[in-house]
Design a protein around this motif. Structure first.
Motif, PDB file in Angstrom:
ATOM      1  N   GLU A 174       3.377   0.994 -22.880  1.00 17.80           N
ATOM      2  CA  GLU A 174       1.999   1.382 -23.213  1.00 17.80           C
ATOM      3  C   GLU A 174       0.947   0.639 -24.017  1.00 17.80           C
ATOM      4  O   GLU A 174       1.066   0.405 -24.966  1.00 17.80           O
ATOM      5  N   GLU A 175       2.624   1.220 -25.163  1.00 11.80           N
ATOM      6  CA  GLU A 175       2.628   0.975 -26.257  1.00 11.80           C
ATOM      7  C   GLU A 175       2.806  -0.235 -26.816  1.00 11.80           C
ATOM      8  O   GLU A 175       2.282  -0.533 -27.857  1.00 11.80           O
ATOM      9  N   TRP A 176       2.976  -1.346 -26.055  1.00 10.94           N
ATOM     10  CA  TRP A 176       3.559  -2.922 -26.552  1.00 10.94           C
ATOM     11  C   TRP A 176       2.386  -4.160 -25.375  1.00 10.94           C
ATOM     12  O   TRP A 176       2.439  -4.436 -25.527  1.00 10.94           O
ATOM     13  N   ASP A 177       1.937  -3.612 -24.770  1.00 15.13           N
ATOM     14  CA  ASP A 177       1.224  -3.900 -24.228  1.00 15.13           C
ATOM     15  C   ASP A 177      -0.384  -5.008 -24.419  1.00 15.13           C
ATOM     16  O   ASP A 177       0.392  -6.230 -24.133  1.00 15.13           O
ATOM     17  N   HIS A 178      -0.363  -4.839 -25.526  1.00 20.55           N
ATOM     18  CA  HIS A 178      -1.205  -5.816 -26.040  1.00 20.55           C
ATOM     19  C   HIS A 178      -0.871  -7.165 -26.612  1.00 20.55           C
ATOM     20  O   HIS A 178      -0.703  -8.405 -26.426  1.00 20.55           O
ATOM     21  N   TRP A 179       1.236  -6.446 -27.249  1.00 19.34           N
ATOM     22  CA  TRP A 179       2.033  -7.475 -27.967  1.00 19.34           C
ATOM     23  C   TRP A 179       2.209  -8.686 -26.389  1.00 19.34           C
ATOM     24  O   TRP A 179       2.233  -9.974 -26.987  1.00 19.34           O
ATOM     25  N   ILE A 180       2.933  -7.775 -25.471  1.00 19.53           N
ATOM     26  CA  ILE A 180       3.008  -8.471 -24.668  1.00 19.53           C
ATOM     27  C   ILE A 180       1.613  -9.636 -23.456  1.00 19.53           C
ATOM     28  O   ILE A 180       2.452 -10.898 -23.601  1.00 19.53           O
ATOM     29  N   ALA A 181       0.893  -8.739 -23.102  1.00 19.58           N
ATOM     30  CA  ALA A 181      -0.141  -9.957 -22.960  1.00 19.58           C
ATOM     31  C   ALA A 181      -0.237 -11.297 -23.940  1.00 19.58           C
ATOM     32  O   ALA A 181      -1.093 -12.180 -23.359  1.00 19.58           O
ATOM     33  N   PHE A 182      -0.636 -10.725 -25.569  1.00 14.75           N
ATOM     34  CA  PHE A 182      -1.583 -11.655 -26.704  1.00 14.75           C
ATOM     35  C   PHE A 182       0.068 -12.908 -26.728  1.00 14.75           C
ATOM     36  O   PHE A 182      -0.367 -14.604 -26.549  1.00 14.75           O
ATOM     37  N   THR A 183       1.444 -12.655 -26.015  1.00 14.24           N
ATOM     38  CA  THR A 183       2.651 -13.343 -26.267  1.00 14.24           C
ATOM     39  C   THR A 183       2.605 -13.851 -25.247  1.00 14.24           C
ATOM     40  O   THR A 183       2.825 -15.528 -25.068  1.00 14.24           O
ATOM     41  N   LEU A 184       2.240 -13.473 -24.097  1.00 10.96           N
ATOM     42  CA  LEU A 184       2.234 -14.452 -22.632  1.00 10.96           C
ATOM     43  C   LEU A 184       1.089 -15.673 -22.460  1.00 10.96           C
ATOM     44  O   LEU A 184       1.227 -16.327 -22.570  1.00 10.96           O
ATOM     45  N   LEU A 185       0.127 -14.993 -22.733  1.00 13.39           N
ATOM     46  CA  LEU A 185      -0.894 -15.930 -23.131  1.00 13.39           C
ATOM     47  C   LEU A 185      -0.765 -17.248 -24.229  1.00 13.39           C
ATOM     48  O   LEU A 185      -1.289 -18.249 -24.329  1.00 13.39           O
ATOM     49  N   LEU A 188       1.574 -18.667 -25.125  1.00 19.22           N
ATOM     50  CA  LEU A 188       3.204 -18.744 -24.488  1.00 19.22           C
ATOM     51  C   LEU A 188       2.384 -20.173 -23.884  1.00 19.22           C
ATOM     52  O   LEU A 188       2.791 -21.202 -23.357  1.00 19.22           O
ATOM     53  N   LEU A 189       1.554 -19.540 -22.802  1.00 16.42           N
ATOM     54  CA  LEU A 189       0.933 -20.493 -21.946  1.00 16.42           C
ATOM     55  C   LEU A 189       0.017 -21.385 -22.269  1.00 16.42           C
ATOM     56  O   LEU A 189      -0.324 -22.288 -22.083  1.00 16.42           O
ATOM     57  N   GLY A 190      -0.804 -20.872 -23.174  1.00 16.33           N
ATOM     58  CA  GLY A 190      -1.581 -21.645 -24.036  1.00 16.33           C
ATOM     59  C   GLY A 190      -1.358 -23.186 -24.555  1.00 16.33           C
ATOM     60  O   GLY A 190      -1.516 -24.203 -24.758  1.00 16.33           O
TER      61      GLY A 190
END
Length: 85
Positions: free
Chosen positions: A66-77, A79-81
C-alpha cells in the motif's frame, strides 16, 4: 473489485477454458465423450479457481504494498513503455 464481480469473471473465464479444452479433448486420436468432458472440466475448474486465489493473495499483500503501490505501478508502466519503444 468486489468479490461478486471476481466470481462472475472467474466463471466467464472458466466457461471459455472449458469450451476450448472440450474442443481439444474431442480432437484426440480416438476421442470419447467422457475424455473430452473430463479435459474440459479440469481446465475449467482450474481457470475458475486461479482468479479467486489471486484475489486472496492480493488482499493479503495489499497491506505490504500500500505504501509503495504508486511507485510499483509507475515502474511497471515505465518498463512496458520502454519495451514498446
Amino acid at each position: 473489485m468486489s468479490f461478486l464481480s471476481l466470481v462472475l469473471l472467474a466463471f466467464a473465464m472458466s466457461t471459455d477454458a472449458f469450451a476450448a479444452a472440450v474442443g481439444k479433448g474431442a480432437s484426440l486420436h480416438k476421442p470419447r465423450f467422457l475424455d473430452a468432458l473430463r479435459t474440459g472440466l479440469i481446465f475449467g475448474v482450474i481457470e475458475a479457481i486461479t482468479p479467486v486465489i489471486g484475489w486472496f493473495i492480493g488482499q493479503a499483500a495489499a497491506s505490504f504494498a500500500e505504501e509503495w503501490d504508486h511507485w510499483i505501478a509507475f515502474t511497471l508502466l515505465l518498463l512496458l513503455g520502454v519495451h514498446m519503444i
